[in-house]
Design an enzyme around this catalytic site. Structure first.
Site, short mmCIF file in Angstrom:
data_model
loop_
_atom_site.label_atom_id
_atom_site.label_comp_id
_atom_site.label_asym_id
_atom_site.label_seq_id
_atom_site.Cartn_x
_atom_site.Cartn_y
_atom_site.Cartn_z
N ARG A 64 0.67 -1.12 -0.06
CA ARG A 64 0.14 -0.11 -0.09
C ARG A 64 0.78 1.44 -0.04
NH1 ARG A 64 -5.09 -0.15 1.12
NH2 ARG A 64 -4.97 -1.85 2.23
N ARG A 90 -9.96 2.00 -2.11
CA ARG A 90 -8.75 1.60 -1.59
C ARG A 90 -8.46 2.49 -0.44
NH1 ARG A 90 -7.46 -3.15 -3.38
NH2 ARG A 90 -7.69 -3.42 -5.57
N LEU A 92 -6.09 4.94 1.46
CA LEU A 92 -4.74 5.57 1.31
C LEU A 92 -3.76 5.29 2.26
CD1 LEU A 92 -5.92 9.13 -0.04
CD2 LEU A 92 -5.42 7.15 -1.31
N ASN A 106 -13.86 12.98 1.27
CA ASN A 106 -14.38 11.55 0.54
C ASN A 106 -15.88 11.63 0.77
OD1 ASN A 106 -14.40 8.78 -0.18
ND2 ASN A 106 -14.36 8.22 1.96
N THR A 107 -16.56 10.93 -0.29
CA THR A 107 -17.95 10.90 0.00
C THR A 107 -18.25 9.27 0.49
OG1 THR A 107 -18.31 10.07 -2.41
CG2 THR A 107 -18.21 12.46 -1.96
N HIS A 108 -19.11 9.31 1.11
CA HIS A 108 -19.70 8.06 1.87
C HIS A 108 -21.12 7.82 1.69
CE1 HIS A 108 -18.92 4.46 3.95
NE2 HIS A 108 -19.67 4.64 4.96
N ASP A 140 -8.99 11.24 7.34
CA ASP A 140 -7.82 11.15 8.27
C ASP A 140 -7.44 9.70 8.00
OD1 ASP A 140 -9.78 9.41 9.69
OD2 ASP A 140 -9.88 10.79 11.24
N GLY A 142 -7.79 7.05 9.83
CA GLY A 142 -8.57 5.87 9.88
C GLY A 142 -9.74 5.74 8.86
N ASP A 144 -13.03 6.16 7.36
CA ASP A 144 -14.09 6.96 7.42
C ASP A 144 -14.29 7.57 8.88
OD1 ASP A 144 -14.86 6.44 4.88
OD2 ASP A 144 -15.70 4.60 5.65
#
Ligand code: GRF
Length: 197
Positions: A64, A90, A92, A106-108, A140, A142, A144
């Site tokens: 990774r 994925r 990061l 990020n969208t979730h 961050d 973690g 989400d």
């Protein structure tokens, strides 16, 4: 003008919505590049708008960390003000997140902190909840767990399956994403302030 790089893995329907929004000359952001970890169908949307694409294939790297370093090199080419993860499937590496923080969002497809991770829609259905939602967060290190920038509830209907529920969540995700990018671009939303504990 806020410059944005978007990272995807799949169909890129949220990317498409963002590209349509920023095509309005009055929108204070532009997408400068679209990257992916695989040959994503969503690249076609970037091509429609004449936006450069880059591929950093996950399988070509042994860790990774190495994949993230290659991705970081691509981002350094474009030097965007903001990186949007729009269906990038994925995680990061922490080194990349830390290098770019707080400029990755990020969208979730869930109402975080409920149902984090890769199966937010499936997990909400399995839990039997009557409402889930959509969120846009700062990334961050973690999964989400970053500061929530925007979120909205979406009802779960009695005969929903994963597909129908995701289809109802996605338009909300798109609207929230476009609004957040707009607010960042105008200075109405300060990512650094949002990320200060
Ligand atoms: C979105 O719901 C995103 O949050 C999730 O995957 C979906 C991406 O769809 N992780 P698309 O590639 O934008 O169509």
């Amino acid at each position: 003008m806020l410059t944005v790089a978007v990272l995807i893995s799949g169909a890129g329907s949220n990317l498409r919505a963002l590209l349509d929004a920023v095509a309005d000359p009055g929108f204070p952001a532009s997408v400068v590049a679209v990257g992916a970890d695989r040959e994503a169908d969503g690249f076609a949307h970037a091509e429609d708008f004449g936006i450069p694409t880059f591929l950093v294939p996950w399988e070509s790297y042994s860790s990774r960390e190495e994949w993230g370093a290659a991705l970081g090199e691509q981002l350094d080419v474009w030097k965007p003000d903001l990186v949007v993860l729009s269906g990038l499937m994925r995680l990061l590496p922490a080194s990349l997140v830390e290098a770019w923080a707080p400029r990755i969002i990020n969208t979730h497809p869930a109402y975080l902190p409920e149902f984090p991770g890769a199966h937010g829609v499936r997990d909400a259905l399995a839990a039997g909840v009557t409402q889930t939602g959509a969120s846009v967060i700062v990334v961050d290190t973690g999964v989400d767990t970053g500061p929530i920038l925007a979120q909205e509830r979406v009802p779960v209907l009695p005969d929903d399956d994963e597909h129908s529920l995701h289809d109802r969540i996605k338009p909300v995700e798109r609207r929230l994403l476009i609004d957040v990018v707009h607010r960042i671009a105008t200075g109405d939303l300060d990512l650094a302030a949002e990320s200060t504990p």
